[in-house]
Design an enzyme around this catalytic site. Structure first.
Site, PDB file in Angstrom:
ATOM      1  N   ASP A  75      46.193  41.578  31.488  1.00 56.78           N
ATOM      2  CA  ASP A  75      44.921  41.280  31.256  1.00 56.78           C
ATOM      3  C   ASP A  75      43.221  41.531  29.685  1.00 56.78           C
ATOM      4  O   ASP A  75      43.906  41.948  28.557  1.00 56.78           O
ATOM      5  CB  ASP A  75      43.583  42.248  32.631  1.00 56.78           C
ATOM      6  CG  ASP A  75      44.117  41.848  34.219  1.00 56.78           C
ATOM      7  OD1 ASP A  75      44.733  41.480  34.451  1.00 56.78           O
ATOM      8  OD2 ASP A  75      43.426  43.136  34.743  1.00 56.78           O
ATOM      9  N   ASP A 106      44.022  35.768  37.607  1.00 56.35           N
ATOM     10  CA  ASP A 106      43.557  36.160  38.904  1.00 56.35           C
ATOM     11  C   ASP A 106      41.907  35.131  39.180  1.00 56.35           C
ATOM     12  O   ASP A 106      41.694  35.495  40.263  1.00 56.35           O
ATOM     13  CB  ASP A 106      42.599  37.705  38.218  1.00 56.35           C
ATOM     14  CG  ASP A 106      43.368  39.027  37.591  1.00 56.35           C
ATOM     15  OD1 ASP A 106      44.637  38.999  38.527  1.00 56.35           O
ATOM     16  OD2 ASP A 106      43.454  39.254  37.063  1.00 56.35           O
TER      17      ASP A 106
END
Length: 189
Positions: A148, A162
């Site tokens: 991330d 995402d």
């Protein structure tokens, strides 16, 4: 004789008329599948490329401020789900992603809606992006941590997979509220 040819050349019942129209509908369904696959490939590649850059250029380095303190790029390895929840359940998240991919592939056979093709393509590309991390990144197969890097202020750090999943999910909710099914039928409730 011309009258006989006209009668023979024209389907005389609805089943034959439907069979004659079916070949024209199949390419339309194939185009929707091509859109689904195209969107999925683009979403997957953008996610994969962005994570490769983040790991090579940002991991173990200070965050990069994009919009002051409001938005930063910072490399984070997330073994859990959104907001880092469920770090001990990485294998379960891997299985869920695999099931989502299988369901989308099965649903694609009945796909005749362009908006649904786009939504499912986003979901598929995002799921494949995060599944790739879970399979190939450390600490090991089916236990890998997702990369991330998008860090808005006062929110969870996330990635482009995402983002694709969330956008696909929002589009599915909108399509469902509008009564549009993946097969192209519209319900007017």
């Amino acid at each position: 004789m011309a009258e006989a040819e006209r009668i023979i050349g024209t389907p005389d019942n609805e089943a034959e008329a439907g069979a004659a129209a079916a070949p024209a509908e199949q390419p339309k369904g194939r185009r929707r599948i091509a859109v689904l696959v195209g969107v999925a490939v683009v979403a997957y590649l953008i996610d994969l490329i962005s994570k490769t850059i983040v790991v090579a250029k940002l991991e173990h380095r200070p965050s990069i401020e994009i919009v002051g303190d409001l938005l930063k790029f910072t490399a984070v390895r997330n073994p859990g789900a959104a907001f880092g929840i469920g770090e001990a359940f990485t294998v379960i998240f891997t299985a869920i992603a695999a099931v989502v991919i299988i369901v989308i592939v099965r649903l694609a056979r009945k796909l005749y809606s362009l908006p649904w093709a786009i939504a499912l393509g986003l979901l598929l590309g995002g799921a494949l992006g995060n599944l790739t991390d879970r399979i190939f990144r450390s600490p090991g197969v089916f236990k890998g941590a997702v990369v991330d890097f998008i860090a808005p202020a006062h929110f969870a750090v996330f990635n482009l997979a995402d983002t694709a999943i969330v956008c696909g999910g929002i589009l599915i909710v909108i399509l469902s509220f509008r009564g549009l099914d993946p097969d192209g039928t519209v319900h007017k409730d």
